[in-house]
Design a protein around this motif. Structure first.
Motif, PDB file in Angstrom:
ATOM      1  N   GLU A  97       9.201   9.823  -0.399  1.00  0.00           N
ATOM      2  CA  GLU A  97       9.459   8.432   0.011  1.00  0.00           C
ATOM      3  C   GLU A  97       8.807   7.476  -0.980  1.00  0.00           C
ATOM      4  O   GLU A  97       7.871   7.837  -1.693  1.00  0.00           O
ATOM      5  N   ASP A  98       9.299   6.259  -0.986  1.00  0.00           N
ATOM      6  CA  ASP A  98       8.681   5.229  -1.813  1.00  0.00           C
ATOM      7  C   ASP A  98       7.449   4.648  -1.125  1.00  0.00           C
ATOM      8  O   ASP A  98       6.369   4.586  -1.685  1.00  0.00           O
ATOM      9  N   ILE A  99       7.637   4.226   0.132  1.00  0.00           N
ATOM     10  CA  ILE A  99       6.548   3.561   0.835  1.00  0.00           C
ATOM     11  C   ILE A  99       6.650   3.822   2.332  1.00  0.00           C
ATOM     12  O   ILE A  99       7.748   3.830   2.890  1.00  0.00           O
ATOM     13  N   ASP A 101       5.451   2.510   6.002  1.00  0.00           N
ATOM     14  CA  ASP A 101       4.935   1.317   6.650  1.00  0.00           C
ATOM     15  C   ASP A 101       4.633   1.669   8.110  1.00  0.00           C
ATOM     16  O   ASP A 101       3.560   2.175   8.418  1.00  0.00           O
ATOM     17  N   GLN A 104       8.003   4.971  11.308  1.00  0.00           N
ATOM     18  CA  GLN A 104       9.082   5.333  12.242  1.00  0.00           C
ATOM     19  C   GLN A 104      10.199   6.121  11.554  1.00  0.00           C
ATOM     20  O   GLN A 104      10.681   7.113  12.088  1.00  0.00           O
ATOM     21  N   THR A 105      10.592   5.625  10.390  1.00  0.00           N
ATOM     22  CA  THR A 105      11.700   6.257   9.674  1.00  0.00           C
ATOM     23  C   THR A 105      11.377   7.725   9.409  1.00  0.00           C
ATOM     24  O   THR A 105      12.160   8.619   9.738  1.00  0.00           O
ATOM     25  N   ILE A 151       5.647  -5.426  -1.388  1.00  0.00           N
ATOM     26  CA  ILE A 151       5.689  -5.067  -2.797  1.00  0.00           C
ATOM     27  C   ILE A 151       7.122  -4.675  -3.219  1.00  0.00           C
ATOM     28  O   ILE A 151       7.957  -4.325  -2.382  1.00  0.00           O
TER      29      ILE A 151
HETATM   30  P1  IMP Z   1       8.849   2.429   8.092  1.00  0.00           P
HETATM   31  O1  IMP Z   1       7.725   3.301   7.614  1.00  0.00           O
HETATM   32  O2  IMP Z   1       9.781   3.140   9.016  1.00  0.00           O
HETATM   33  O3  IMP Z   1       8.339   1.141   8.694  1.00  0.00           O
HETATM   34  O4  IMP Z   1       9.780   1.977   6.898  1.00  0.00           O
HETATM   35  C1  IMP Z   1       9.465   2.190   5.586  1.00  0.00           C
HETATM   36  C2  IMP Z   1      10.562   1.580   4.760  1.00  0.00           C
HETATM   37  O5  IMP Z   1      10.497   0.144   4.842  1.00  0.00           O
HETATM   38  C3  IMP Z   1      10.379   1.903   3.285  1.00  0.00           C
HETATM   39  O6  IMP Z   1      11.045   3.088   2.926  1.00  0.00           O
HETATM   40  C4  IMP Z   1      10.974   0.671   2.632  1.00  0.00           C
HETATM   41  O7  IMP Z   1      12.364   0.816   2.515  1.00  0.00           O
HETATM   42  C5  IMP Z   1      10.662  -0.446   3.600  1.00  0.00           C
HETATM   43  N1  IMP Z   1       9.418  -1.164   3.219  1.00  0.00           N
HETATM   44  C6  IMP Z   1       8.230  -1.136   3.845  1.00  0.00           C
HETATM   45  N2  IMP Z   1       7.312  -1.906   3.206  1.00  0.00           N
HETATM   46  C7  IMP Z   1       7.943  -2.425   2.145  1.00  0.00           C
HETATM   47  C8  IMP Z   1       7.519  -3.285   1.062  1.00  0.00           C
HETATM   48  O8  IMP Z   1       6.357  -3.740   0.951  1.00  0.00           O
HETATM   49  N3  IMP Z   1       8.469  -3.594   0.142  1.00  0.00           N
HETATM   50  C9  IMP Z   1       9.745  -3.130   0.206  1.00  0.00           C
HETATM   51  N4  IMP Z   1      10.174  -2.298   1.172  1.00  0.00           N
HETATM   52  C10 IMP Z   1       9.290  -1.951   2.134  1.00  0.00           C
END
Ligand code: IMP
Ligand code: MG
Length: 174
Positions: A97-99, A101, A104-105, A151
């Motif tokens: 994964e890139d990031i 947060d 959930q994903t 970011i």
């Molecule tokens: P989560 O962990 O399910 O909330 O979602 C993570 C996804 O949200 C990442 O794969 C990104 O696509 C997007 N995301 C979360 N934070 C950022 C950020 O700071 N910049 C751009 N995309 C983000």
């Protein structure tokens, strides 16, 4: 209005971190085959660099997922937009994964992929924002732990822009 405002990690800092992660992965999977799964689109740039530093038998596949709106369905459900091409049964799978947060994903993706009975399933992310974590997932390989800032760059977008930046930049409301 949003504007790119500052560098969080330079091209050189990213490169160093990618090599560090790759060497750790290489050591952990020594003698094994590995299927690396990049989550589109954000992780594509990171994953392309990462696999070139892993000196093992590596296969690569892609998935594209999107989270359902949290009000209409039970939280933590992902919609698979593009599924894997290969069967992961009895394979070592590393999701890239890139990031992360809220998490959930990935947490629902892990649940979905575990039903396919891989030999092992681990997670690797370049960036981690633990402050906003809403589901408890174990991430095996983490590049940088960052504060809750928005970011972009190195594959990561804001409204589909900035994916081609060679560094990781900060986007701020101005
Ligand atoms: P989560 O962990 O399910 O909330 O979602 C993570 C996804 O949200 C990442 O794969 C990104 O696509 C997007 N995301 C979360 N934070 C950022 C950020 O700071 N910049 C751009 N995309 C983000
Ligand atoms: Mg993503």
């Amino acid at each position: 209005m949003y504007k790119l405002n500052g560098v969080m990690y330079s091209k050189e800092q990213i490169r160093e971190k990618v090599i560090e992660l790759a060497k750790e992965i290489e050591k952990d999977y020594a003698g094994e085959e590995l299927l690396v799964v990049a989550i589109l689109k954000g992780a594509s740039v990171f994953c392309a660099d990462l696999i070139r530093e892993i000196n093992l038998d590596v296969n690569m596949d892609f998935m594209c997922v999107s989270s359902y709106g949290n009000s209409t369905t039970s939280s933590g459900t992902v919609k698979i937009i593009k599924d894997l091409d290969v069967d992961i049964k009895n394979k070592n799978v590393l999701i890239v994964e890139d990031i992360i947060d809220s998490g959930q994903t990935l947490s629902s993706l892990v649940k979905a992929l575990n039903t396919r009975k891989p030999k092992s399933l681990r997670l690797c992310t370049l960036l981690d924002k633990p402050q906003r974590r809403a589901s408890d997932i174990k991430v095996d390989y983490v590049g940088f732990v960052i504060e809750d800032k928005f970011i972009v760059g190195y594959g990561i977008d804001y409204a589909e822009k900035y994916r081609n930046l060679p560094y990781i930049g900060i986007v701020e409301d101005i």
